[in-house]
Write an enzyme that holds these catalytic residues in place. Structure first.
Site, short mmCIF file in Angstrom:
data_model
loop_
_atom_site.label_atom_id
_atom_site.label_comp_id
_atom_site.label_asym_id
_atom_site.label_seq_id
_atom_site.Cartn_x
_atom_site.Cartn_y
_atom_site.Cartn_z
CG ASP A 28 -0.28 -0.44 2.33
OD1 ASP A 28 1.12 -0.23 2.31
OD2 ASP A 28 -1.06 0.15 3.55
N GLY A 29 2.16 0.86 -0.28
CA GLY A 29 2.79 1.90 -0.39
C GLY A 29 3.36 2.74 0.85
CD GLU A 30 1.76 1.35 6.11
OE1 GLU A 30 2.71 0.69 6.53
OE2 GLU A 30 0.89 1.05 6.80
NE ARG B 183 8.52 23.78 -5.51
CZ ARG B 183 8.92 23.61 -6.27
NH1 ARG B 183 8.59 23.76 -7.06
NH2 ARG B 183 9.04 21.82 -5.80
CD GLN B 184 3.65 24.61 0.57
OE1 GLN B 184 2.31 24.43 1.05
NE2 GLN B 184 3.74 23.24 -0.47
CG ASP C 145 12.57 35.10 -7.25
OD1 ASP C 145 12.23 36.10 -6.75
OD2 ASP C 145 11.96 34.88 -7.15
CE LYS D 277 11.10 33.95 -11.60
NZ LYS D 277 11.46 32.69 -10.97
NE ARG E 58 7.43 33.90 -7.05
CZ ARG E 58 8.04 32.30 -7.99
NH1 ARG E 58 7.06 31.36 -8.15
NH2 ARG E 58 8.83 32.43 -7.38
#
Length: 324
Positions: A44-46, A103-104, A179, A202, A204
């Site tokens: 399941d991806g674990e 980026r966050q 940037d 830039k 956004r």
């Protein structure tokens, strides 16, 4: 009895699944055996991680970028840190050549998360004692950690590359930051090469669609070197290329970025442009064979990470690594 210094503890270095080629290159340059570790996924991806040797009392490093698939590689790293902590490693240092979610790092709109901070909190909660990263998207991310963070940079690799590759053309070169947020790092390249600097600005309208609105600096009849921290889709780079061409630069543009994330057809989009002479990235992110291109040059950061790990283990200065 007095506690021993970190240099008196055994060094163990493990290769995570995110970029095993880089990890093993680092381990080889350190001249130590690769740590024995297995990584698997359940159907399941674990993520499942297990260390197959004792790490009790050691100075343990796990080399694992959180590059695509970002969430899978992040969970593998968290699992490895937790396993090392529960196995009584004395000091645990995640070595993260590419820090996903960087980026966050701030809120630009209401009700958004600050994912870079959340990832930092998870790494510390899992049991990290120290972090080692390369060219974070935002320097402010260093402040998200209340533990030591070694922030390495690939700037010197790019400086050495262009000083050699464009040696006779340097009087005609301009280094470009696409940037305004990258100006400080990009200026280091321009100053080291003794060339002019230009800056793109830039706008956004949304997170995925940055627009280069204008360019400051003289690029007319110049050979531009665009320097970025990461390239994901290539859209921002191609916008920068159009802005440079509209301002009269030569049709011999070089693009350099530390992290070649290069999702989808990004390599082809960039390298198919005849105005782009070369795309230079580091091996912080693993690049599969199908993404290799004659215009693509990969510089290795293995020496950089190996020396930083050696110095950290020996309790020596890492900052001086960039002053030499």
């Amino acid at each position: 009895m007095q506690n021993p210094s970190p240099s008196e503890f055994e060094l163990k270095v493990f290769a995570g699944p995110g970029n095993p080629e880089l990890a093993h290159a680092v381990i080889e340059k350190l001249g130590v055996p690769a740590g024995k570790m297995i990584y698997r996924q359940f159907p399941d991806g674990e993520s499942y991680v297990r260390f197959e040797e004792s790490v009790r009392g050691t100075d343990a490093y796990i080399i694992q970028p959180t590059s695509p698939p970002v969430d899978t590689n992040l969970m593998a790293l968290l699992a490895a840190i937790d396993a090392l902590r529960r196995a009584s490693a004395r000091r645990i240092t995640p070595v993260i050549p590419y820090y996903g979610y960087a980026r966050q790092e701030k809120r630009t709109l209401p009700r958004e998360p600050i994912m870079a901070k959340l990832v930092a909190d998870m790494l510390v909660a899992a049991g990290a004692h120290r972090i080692m990263c390369l060219d974070l998207h935002a320097d402010a991310i260093q402040g998200f950690f209340n533990i030591p963070l070694d922030h390495l940079t690939a700037v010197n690799l790019f400086i050495d590359y262009f000083a050699s590759e464009l040696q006779t053309l340097l009087p005609e070169v301009v280094v470009v930051s696409p940037d305004e947020g990258r100006v400080k790092k990009v200026r280091q390249v321009a100053q080291a090469l003794h060339v002019e600097l230009a800056v793109g600005y830039k706008h956004r309208p949304d997170m995925l669609s940055p627009e280069v609105t204008h360019l400051a600096g003289n690029v007319n009849d110049k050979i531009p070197i665009i320097v970025e921290d990461m390239i994901t889709t290539g859209s921002s780079i191609l916008q920068a290329v159009e802005a440079l061409l509209s301002h009269g630069c030569r049709r011999q543009i070089y693009v350099a970025a530390t992290h070649g994330v290069l999702v989808g057809s990004a390599v082809e989009r960039i390298c198919s442009r005849p105005e782009i002479a070369a795309l230079i990235v580091t091996d912080s992110v693993a690049l599969p064979v199908e993404k290799r291109h004659p215009k693509l040059k990969v510089l290795s950061v293995a020496n950089l990470f190996a020396e930083a790990i050696r110095r950290a283990n020996s309790n020596e200065s890492i900052t001086s690594l960039f002053d030499e």
